[in-house]
Design an enzyme around this catalytic site. Structure first.
Site: not given
Ligand code: PLP
Ligand code: SF4
Length: 392
Positions: A132-133, A136, A145, A149, A152, A154, A318, A355, A362
């Site tokens: 995305r960025y 990174r 996991c 949670c 979550c 995801r 989210d 996000d 973010k």
């Molecule tokens: C959170 C995230 C990152 C890391 O973001 P930082 O602000 O540098 O911690 C990188 N890629 C994705 C897709 C993310 O969701």
């Molecule tokens: S938030 Fe989701 S990915 Fe993170 S530890 Fe909990 S269940 Fe696992």
């Protein structure tokens, strides 16, 4: 007066709940020996996943019973025995209980909620990779996991699903395309390994992955996102710590949501990591009725600094399907930052972010300190609301 009253009550609440139950006092664990208890594989194998098991540890409400039945498949219930000792058996509003035990509220789908609100699947140039960025990437190393949670983000990916072949510990082929992509993209200097929880992989698989990524010359550092020190601290073994140390610089972002999570056992795990020179940061999800009071959030940040974890992010929860009961207004998060900045150490203040739905990344959100801006002149307010003029 009202505020003071609330603070005192919260203080008493925090004090009261800080002591976890001794596991031998819980009937189903009374014959477990300390060596088994300290073995992370034992903890994983004995996770609580049914209504019948959980009702031997806590007194379930009808909403919870319904929730557990519905939560099969993705993001089914899985509570480590360790986490079970932290849950208040008689209080359905216990913050650790609400994070781990599904309720019927999860079946409600509300307006604006989505399956993949951050469009991670769309921004994926290779399997398991999100880019995305510019500099990174995010590598989703596993969908397992230590504990699942209920909030979550995801939940579309994460959980136990025994139908799928177990290739978790053979990342060689699984991540080939992702690693090739990182290799061929020289702008990528930071790789964030997340999931699921990367520490659910075996040590050898973790080492293999770290070794492969660290051998790419333009990758300057690695980060691992984990909740293991909080949900199954037994996983932080000397062997794992030594592996991480070998591929330094590796930073960890640990998901913490409540001061009650910072137990003596959790502190031991964090100390092992810090002592090995691994920098630790925290990520916290703002959750209604769990950590949405400024006093409690401040307490959490103070406890984190005490165990050498630098608060990094507070996330707005989210808009994932079935999580409306956890979401607070944005104003709640802004007010928490307002109550931290100036009122406590800068090191104890994370950044509150939303996000951007649809893949915006973010976005920091916080109180506004710039009241007006004209040519050469800024009118500012400080944390007490006093006004200052800064001339350029
Ligand atoms: C959170 C995230 C990152 C890391 O973001 P930082 O602000 O540098 O911690 C990188 N890629 C994705 C897709 C993310 O969701
Ligand atoms: S938030 Fe989701 S990915 Fe993170 S530890 Fe909990 S269940 Fe696992």
């Amino acid at each position: 007066m009202l505020v003071d009253n609330e603070k005192t009550q919260t203080e008493i609440h925090v004090r009261k709940i800080q002591r976890p139950r001794d596991y031998q006092q819980i009937c189903i664990y009374k014959d477990v020996n300390p060596l088994e208890w300290e073995d992370w594989r034992w903890q994983l194998k004995h996770r609580i996943s049914t209504k019948e098991e959980l009702s031997q540890v806590i007194k379930l409400t009808p909403e919870e019973e319904k929730g557990i039945e519905k939560a099969t498949g993705r993001l089914s219930m899985a509570i480590t025995p360790y986490w079970a000792t932290l849950i208040d058996p008689d209080d359905p509003s216990c913050p650790l209980r609400r994070q781990a035990v599904p309720t019927s509220a999860e079946s409600i789908a509300s307006a604006h909620e989505m399956i993949d609100p951050l469009a991670e699947d769309r921004d994926s140039p290779a399997p398991h990779l999100v880019h995305r960025y510019p500099d990174r990437v995010l590598l989703l190393a596993t969908d397992h996991c230590g504990m699942y949670c209920r909030h979550c983000t995801r939940r579309r990916l994460v959980g136990e699903h025994p139908q799928e072949p177990e290739q978790e510990n053979n990342p060689v082929s699984k991540f080939d395309a992702a690693i090739e992509y990182i290799k061929s993209n020289k702008k990528i200097r930071d790789v964030l390994i997340s999931g699921g929880d990367p520490f659910m992989l075996e040590d050898e698989a973790i080492e293999n992955l770290l070794q492969k990524i660290r051998s790419i010359s333009h990758v300057e550092f690695l980060r691992i996102g984990t909740r293991v020190p909080v949900t199954i601290p037994q996983r932080i073994t000397e062997k794992l710590v030594n592996t991480l140390k070998k591929y330094s610089p590796v930073w960890l972002s640990i998901h913490f949501n409540h001061p009650k999570e910072i137990t003596r056992r959790c502190k031991i795990a964090c100390d092992m990591l810090s002592d090995a020179g691994i920098p630790l940061g925290s990520q916290t999800v703002l959750l209604k009725g769990i950590n949405d009071r400024p006093y409690l959030m401040k307490k959490l940040m103070h406890e984190l600094v005490k165990i050498r974890v630098r608060p990094y992010y507070i996330y707005q929860c989210d808009p994932v399907k079935g999580t409306q009961h956890f979401r607070t207004p944005v104003a709640t998060g802004i007010n928490i930052i307002e109550k931290l900045r100036g009122h406590t150490s800068g090191y104890a203040i994370p950044t509150y972010v939303i996000d951007g739905p649809g893949g915006g990344g973010k976005i920091p959100v916080g109180p506004n300190y710039v009241l007006s801006q004209a040519k050469g002149k800024y009118v500012l307010r400080n944390y007490k609301g006093k006004i200052y003029t800064y001339l350029e």
